[in-house]
Design a protein around this motif. Structure first.
Motif, PDB file in Angstrom:
ATOM      1  N   GLN A 135       0.885  -1.408  -0.069  1.00  0.00           N
ATOM      2  CA  GLN A 135      -0.028  -0.143  -0.135  1.00  0.00           C
ATOM      3  C   GLN A 135       0.862   1.308  -0.167  1.00  0.00           C
ATOM      4  O   GLN A 135       0.176   2.599  -0.039  1.00  0.00           O
ATOM      5  CB  GLN A 135      -0.868   0.029   1.312  1.00  0.00           C
ATOM      6  N   LYS A 138       0.282   3.776  -2.645  1.00  0.00           N
ATOM      7  CA  LYS A 138      -0.983   4.600  -2.779  1.00  0.00           C
ATOM      8  C   LYS A 138      -0.696   5.615  -1.591  1.00  0.00           C
ATOM      9  O   LYS A 138      -1.232   6.880  -1.834  1.00  0.00           O
ATOM     10  CB  LYS A 138      -2.064   3.823  -2.566  1.00  0.00           C
ATOM     11  N   ASP A 139       0.128   5.523  -0.288  1.00  0.00           N
ATOM     12  CA  ASP A 139       0.210   6.349   0.642  1.00  0.00           C
ATOM     13  C   ASP A 139       1.176   7.423   0.106  1.00  0.00           C
ATOM     14  O   ASP A 139       1.045   8.580   0.552  1.00  0.00           O
ATOM     15  CB  ASP A 139       0.728   5.558   1.758  1.00  0.00           C
ATOM     16  N   ALA A 144      -2.732   8.982   1.629  1.00  0.00           N
ATOM     17  CA  ALA A 144      -2.372   8.283   2.691  1.00  0.00           C
ATOM     18  C   ALA A 144      -3.217   7.764   3.669  1.00  0.00           C
ATOM     19  O   ALA A 144      -4.326   8.668   4.046  1.00  0.00           O
ATOM     20  CB  ALA A 144      -1.074   8.795   3.524  1.00  0.00           C
ATOM     21  N   ASP A 145      -3.214   6.820   4.336  1.00  0.00           N
ATOM     22  CA  ASP A 145      -3.889   6.212   5.499  1.00  0.00           C
ATOM     23  C   ASP A 145      -3.389   6.752   6.708  1.00  0.00           C
ATOM     24  O   ASP A 145      -2.410   6.411   7.000  1.00  0.00           O
ATOM     25  CB  ASP A 145      -4.151   4.680   5.232  1.00  0.00           C
ATOM     26  N   ARG A 148      -2.144   4.078   9.223  1.00  0.00           N
ATOM     27  CA  ARG A 148      -0.954   3.279   8.713  1.00  0.00           C
ATOM     28  C   ARG A 148       0.293   4.210   9.014  1.00  0.00           C
ATOM     29  O   ARG A 148       1.345   3.796   9.380  1.00  0.00           O
ATOM     30  CB  ARG A 148      -0.857   3.064   7.242  1.00  0.00           C
ATOM     31  N   ARG A 149       0.056   5.581   9.024  1.00  0.00           N
ATOM     32  CA  ARG A 149       1.262   6.502   9.255  1.00  0.00           C
ATOM     33  C   ARG A 149       1.386   6.530  10.625  1.00  0.00           C
ATOM     34  O   ARG A 149       2.464   6.577  10.915  1.00  0.00           O
ATOM     35  CB  ARG A 149       0.396   8.062   8.701  1.00  0.00           C
TER      36      ARG A 149
END
Length: 257
Positions: A135, A138-139, A144-145, A148-149
């Motif tokens: 992913q 995409k981030d 970005a999610d 997840r960050r």
């Protein structure tokens, strides 16, 4: 008969008389007897002076030299001489020769396509390990999610490594609709920056960078680079921080620095 040694003091001129029994002669009766005795004494003195024993007596009467001076002057016997032993080499080991380490020449950041060029501009010489996950492409595209960050910020703090030791490097790119696998750019970056360790989060990421590795592998080696396989970030992000750290313990065992 008398002692034979009695005849030693008899003059040769009167010895025949002595052997015939004449023992006492008055000098007045034989005036020439005194001259004979005087001549015999002088002959005896001359013989003594000419004898080798006289020189020996003179030597004996010479001043005696000091035994210490004789010993100092006399050369040392050969069997007592000892050659000087060779110098022993120093036990202190020589200082290690410092080998000049050629710094890795990093490629220009602009030589990479997006989004790798953005990451390349932030890479420092302290780089030790790449982190990647499917992913990531995409981030890095601007969408970005946040979960997840937050997850990766927490794990980076948990590692406690110097700033710049960890860098993200995508194995995918986002085309606006879907992720595209780019293992070629990923491995080119690993080689260009001299990285020896990769943290791959998720089995899907492992299938992108090392499709030949078993699906359940916890680690793999690709061209001398060790790949550590961890849980997928979408799984880790919903776990408490303690469990996130527990599942990331293999990162702490890497011989970084």
């Amino acid at each position: 008969m008398g002692s034979p040694s009695a005849e030693l003091n008899v003059l040769e001129s009167v010895r025949p008389w002595y052997q015939n029994g004449l023992r006492f002669i008055f000098k007045d009766a034989l005036p020439e007897l005194e001259q004979l005795e005087l001549a015999a004494k002088q002959k005896t003195i001359s013989a003594v002076q000419a004898s080798p024993n006289s020189s020996q007596s003179n030597v004996n009467r010479a001043p005696q030299s000091s035994p210490v001076s004789k010993a100092a002057a006399a050369p040392m016997p050969t069997h007592f001489k000892q050659s000087t032993p060779p110098l022993k080499p120093s036990r202190i080991p020589p200082p290690p020769v410092k080998q000049s380490i050629q710094p890795i020449k990093h490629p220009d950041a602009g030589s990479w396509p997006d989004p790798w060029s953005l990451i390349a501009s932030r890479i420092t010489p302290r780089l030790q390990i790449f982190w990647t996950y499917p992913q990531l492409g995409k981030d890095l595209s601007g969408d970005a999610d946040p979960a997840r960050r937050k997850l990766f910020q927490s794990l980076i703090g948990y590692m406690g490594l110097p700033k710049g030791a960890i860098s993200f490097w995508p194995c995918t790119t986002w085309n606006g609709n879907a992720l595209e696998n780019r293992p070629d750019i990923f491995w080119k970056g690993v080689e260009s920056y001299g990285v020896k360790f990769v943290a791959c989060f998720g089995i899907k990421g492992l299938s992108v960078i090392a499709p030949e590795a078993p699906e359940n592998a916890s680690s793999a080696y690709v061209n001398g680079v060790q790949v550590i396989v961890l849980q997928d970030p979408d799984l880790l992000k919903v776990l408490p921080p303690e469990e996130q750290q527990l599942l990331s313990i293999p990162l702490l065992r890497l011989p970084l620095f």
